[in-house]
Design a protein around this motif. Structure first.
Motif, PDB file in Angstrom:
ATOM      1  N   HIS A  31      21.822 -24.869  -7.707  1.00 15.10           N
ATOM      2  CA  HIS A  31      21.895 -24.175  -6.423  1.00 15.10           C
ATOM      3  C   HIS A  31      21.967 -25.185  -5.274  1.00 15.10           C
ATOM      4  CE1 HIS A  31      20.875 -20.274  -8.253  1.00 15.10           C
ATOM      5  NE2 HIS A  31      20.088 -20.980  -9.032  1.00 15.10           N
ATOM      6  N   ALA A  32      22.954 -25.001  -4.407  1.00 16.33           N
ATOM      7  CA  ALA A  32      23.051 -25.846  -3.219  1.00 16.33           C
ATOM      8  C   ALA A  32      21.978 -25.429  -2.218  1.00 16.33           C
ATOM      9  CB  ALA A  32      24.433 -25.713  -2.584  1.00 16.33           C
ATOM     10  N   ASP A  33      21.369 -26.410  -1.584  1.00 21.63           N
ATOM     11  CA  ASP A  33      20.300 -26.168  -0.613  1.00 21.63           C
ATOM     12  C   ASP A  33      20.882 -26.238   0.797  1.00 21.63           C
ATOM     13  OD1 ASP A  33      18.028 -26.040   0.900  1.00 21.63           O
ATOM     14  OD2 ASP A  33      17.019 -27.760  -0.022  1.00 21.63           O
ATOM     15  N   LEU A  34      20.976 -25.084   1.456  1.00 23.43           N
ATOM     16  CA  LEU A  34      21.572 -25.013   2.798  1.00 23.43           C
ATOM     17  C   LEU A  34      20.514 -24.854   3.890  1.00 23.43           C
ATOM     18  CD1 LEU A  34      24.622 -22.633   2.142  1.00 23.43           C
ATOM     19  CD2 LEU A  34      24.372 -25.071   1.630  1.00 23.43           C
ATOM     20  N   ARG A  35      19.254 -25.089   3.550  1.00 18.62           N
ATOM     21  CA  ARG A  35      18.172 -24.784   4.490  1.00 18.62           C
ATOM     22  C   ARG A  35      18.045 -25.796   5.621  1.00 18.62           C
ATOM     23  NH1 ARG A  35      13.176 -24.921   0.735  1.00 18.62           N
ATOM     24  NH2 ARG A  35      14.447 -26.627  -0.124  1.00 18.62           N
ATOM     25  N   HIS A  36      18.486 -27.018   5.415  1.00 18.25           N
ATOM     26  CA  HIS A  36      18.065 -28.112   6.283  1.00 18.25           C
ATOM     27  C   HIS A  36      19.073 -28.531   7.356  1.00 18.25           C
ATOM     28  CE1 HIS A  36      14.832 -28.606   3.400  1.00 18.25           C
ATOM     29  NE2 HIS A  36      15.735 -28.628   2.435  1.00 18.25           N
ATOM     30  N   ASP A  37      20.290 -28.036   7.287  1.00 11.75           N
ATOM     31  CA  ASP A  37      21.356 -28.577   8.132  1.00 11.75           C
ATOM     32  C   ASP A  37      21.916 -27.534   9.089  1.00 11.75           C
ATOM     33  OD1 ASP A  37      21.512 -31.286   6.864  1.00 11.75           O
ATOM     34  OD2 ASP A  37      21.928 -30.035   5.104  1.00 11.75           O
ATOM     35  N   ALA A  44      27.572 -29.596   3.301  1.00  9.51           N
ATOM     36  CA  ALA A  44      28.421 -30.049   2.205  1.00  9.51           C
ATOM     37  C   ALA A  44      28.032 -31.448   1.755  1.00  9.51           C
ATOM     38  CB  ALA A  44      29.885 -30.011   2.629  1.00  9.51           C
ATOM     39  N   ALA A  45      27.768 -32.325   2.695  1.00 12.45           N
ATOM     40  CA  ALA A  45      27.387 -33.698   2.343  1.00 12.45           C
ATOM     41  C   ALA A  45      26.088 -33.720   1.551  1.00 12.45           C
ATOM     42  CB  ALA A  45      27.253 -34.536   3.611  1.00 12.45           C
ATOM     43  N   ARG A  46      25.117 -32.902   1.936  1.00 15.53           N
ATOM     44  CA  ARG A  46      23.850 -32.843   1.202  1.00 15.53           C
ATOM     45  C   ARG A  46      24.084 -32.312  -0.212  1.00 15.53           C
ATOM     46  NH1 ARG A  46      18.506 -32.611   2.882  1.00 15.53           N
ATOM     47  NH2 ARG A  46      19.186 -32.414   5.062  1.00 15.53           N
ATOM     48  N   ALA A  47      24.927 -31.294  -0.336  1.00 18.13           N
ATOM     49  CA  ALA A  47      25.191 -30.719  -1.653  1.00 18.13           C
ATOM     50  C   ALA A  47      25.899 -31.718  -2.563  1.00 18.13           C
ATOM     51  CB  ALA A  47      26.026 -29.444  -1.508  1.00 18.13           C
ATOM     52  N   LEU A 144      13.369 -17.663   3.632  1.00 22.68           N
ATOM     53  CA  LEU A 144      13.954 -18.828   4.294  1.00 22.68           C
ATOM     54  C   LEU A 144      13.251 -19.121   5.620  1.00 22.68           C
ATOM     55  CD1 LEU A 144      17.728 -18.167   3.551  1.00 22.68           C
ATOM     56  CD2 LEU A 144      16.325 -19.999   2.606  1.00 22.68           C
ATOM     57  N   GLY A 145      12.905 -18.091   6.358  1.00 19.53           N
ATOM     58  CA  GLY A 145      12.109 -18.263   7.567  1.00 19.53           C
ATOM     59  C   GLY A 145      12.888 -18.429   8.862  1.00 19.53           C
ATOM     60  N   GLY A 146      12.133 -18.410   9.949  1.00 15.58           N
ATOM     61  CA  GLY A 146      12.717 -18.424  11.282  1.00 15.58           C
ATOM     62  C   GLY A 146      13.458 -19.697  11.630  1.00 15.58           C
ATOM     63  N   GLU A 147      12.964 -20.846  11.178  1.00 13.34           N
ATOM     64  CA  GLU A 147      13.632 -22.105  11.496  1.00 13.34           C
ATOM     65  C   GLU A 147      15.019 -22.155  10.871  1.00 13.34           C
ATOM     66  OE1 GLU A 147      12.969 -24.584  13.575  1.00 13.34           O
ATOM     67  OE2 GLU A 147      11.302 -23.342  14.267  1.00 13.34           O
ATOM     68  N   VAL A 148      15.122 -21.735   9.628  1.00 13.97           N
ATOM     69  CA  VAL A 148      16.425 -21.713   8.959  1.00 13.97           C
ATOM     70  C   VAL A 148      17.341 -20.697   9.637  1.00 13.97           C
ATOM     71  CG1 VAL A 148      17.637 -21.233   6.793  1.00 13.97           C
ATOM     72  CG2 VAL A 148      15.476 -22.488   6.772  1.00 13.97           C
ATOM     73  N   PHE A 149      16.777 -19.569  10.037  1.00 11.36           N
ATOM     74  CA  PHE A 149      17.554 -18.558  10.751  1.00 11.36           C
ATOM     75  C   PHE A 149      18.153 -19.123  12.033  1.00 11.36           C
ATOM     76  CE2 PHE A 149      17.443 -15.038  13.955  1.00 11.36           C
ATOM     77  CZ  PHE A 149      18.532 -14.332  13.460  1.00 11.36           C
ATOM     78  N   ARG A 150      17.346 -19.816  12.809  1.00 14.10           N
ATOM     79  CA  ARG A 150      17.854 -20.390  14.059  1.00 14.10           C
ATOM     80  C   ARG A 150      18.891 -21.479  13.777  1.00 14.10           C
ATOM     81  NH1 ARG A 150      12.631 -18.825  15.292  1.00 14.10           N
ATOM     82  NH2 ARG A 150      11.590 -20.690  14.506  1.00 14.10           N
ATOM     83  N   ARG A 151      18.642 -22.273  12.745  1.00 14.31           N
ATOM     84  CA  ARG A 151      19.568 -23.355  12.404  1.00 14.31           C
ATOM     85  C   ARG A 151      20.914 -22.788  11.962  1.00 14.31           C
ATOM     86  NH1 ARG A 151      16.194 -25.845   8.841  1.00 14.31           N
ATOM     87  NH2 ARG A 151      15.015 -26.693  10.572  1.00 14.31           N
TER      88      ARG A 151
END
Length: 230
Positions: A31-37, A44-47, A144-151
């Protein structure tokens, strides 16, 4: 061979729960992690950095934008590509403004997941009152939470239509017949621009194909994957 699954906006790995088992016949499912960017390129670079040496790539909705960028970053490593309910079009100005307003507003309130109205719009009209489906989608956002939502709300999706020809691997584009977020025409645009692509339309589903119509999705994906994985 591994399969790398890339989720959509405010979706986590449980998006794939109903299709993951059958996909494991082709190899480990990652699973690709899209939470941080906060950009498609950074996601894509993180994945790519975390991905195995060679893999089949599956992207849903926003994850389709990420998956195409992955395919351009590591063309020699992507064996095949599946794009589900996604588009090559840029965000409209009104959509950019709406996401930005929602993201800013959410900064001052406790985040409790996407709204019922927003989720219902992503489903087949006949599923708009399906509380179980709506809660499943909402729960992904809560986890995922509010921070990921805003990001993720701040991400600007630009068109890559003029760059589609760079993706040369076998590609399957799948659209949903009753998708109110990404139309059949958007899927056909992707198919037309991708040199080695096939196109499939799944009727009787809205945007959330992996959750709404997993059996129909697998009926399209599995024979195609068997062919390209040989």
């Amino acid at each position: 061979m591994s399969i790398l699954l890339v989720p959509g906006y405010m979706a986590d790995e449980t998006l794939w729960d109903d299709v993951r088992g059958p996909l494991e016949q082709f190899g480990p499912v990652l699973h690709a992690d899209l939470r941080h960017d906060d950009s498609i390129e950074a996601m894509a670079a993180r994945a790519v950095a975390a991905a195995p040496g060679s893999f089949i790539l599956v992207g849903f909705s926003m994850g389709g934008y990420v998956a195409r960028e992955i395919a351009r970053l590591a063309p020699e490593r992507v064996r095949a590509l599946v794009l589900i309910a996604t588009s090559t079009r840029a965000d409209t100005p009104s959509l950019r403004q709406s996401r930005g307003t929602v993201g800013k507003a959410a900064a001052s309130v406790s985040f409790s997941g996407l709204s019922k109205t927003a989720i219902a719009t992503s489903l087949h009209p006949q599923q708009a009152g399906n509380d179980a489906l709506i809660e499943r989608v909402r729960a992904m956002g809560v986890r995922l939470g509010g921070e990921v939502f805003r990001r993720q709300s701040s991400i600007v999706r630009t068109s890559d239509r003029e760059r589609l020809h760079e993706i040369r691997c076998p590609t399957l584009v799948i659209a949903a017949g009753q998708d109110r977020l990404r139309s059949r025409e958007e899927g056909e645009e992707l198919h037309a621009g991708l040199p080695a692509s096939d196109f499939a339309l799944i009727e009787d589903s809205g945007h959330m194909l992996p959750i709404e119509a997993p059996e129909a999705l697998l009926a399209v994906m599995l024979p195609w994957l068997e062919k390209v994985a040989q």
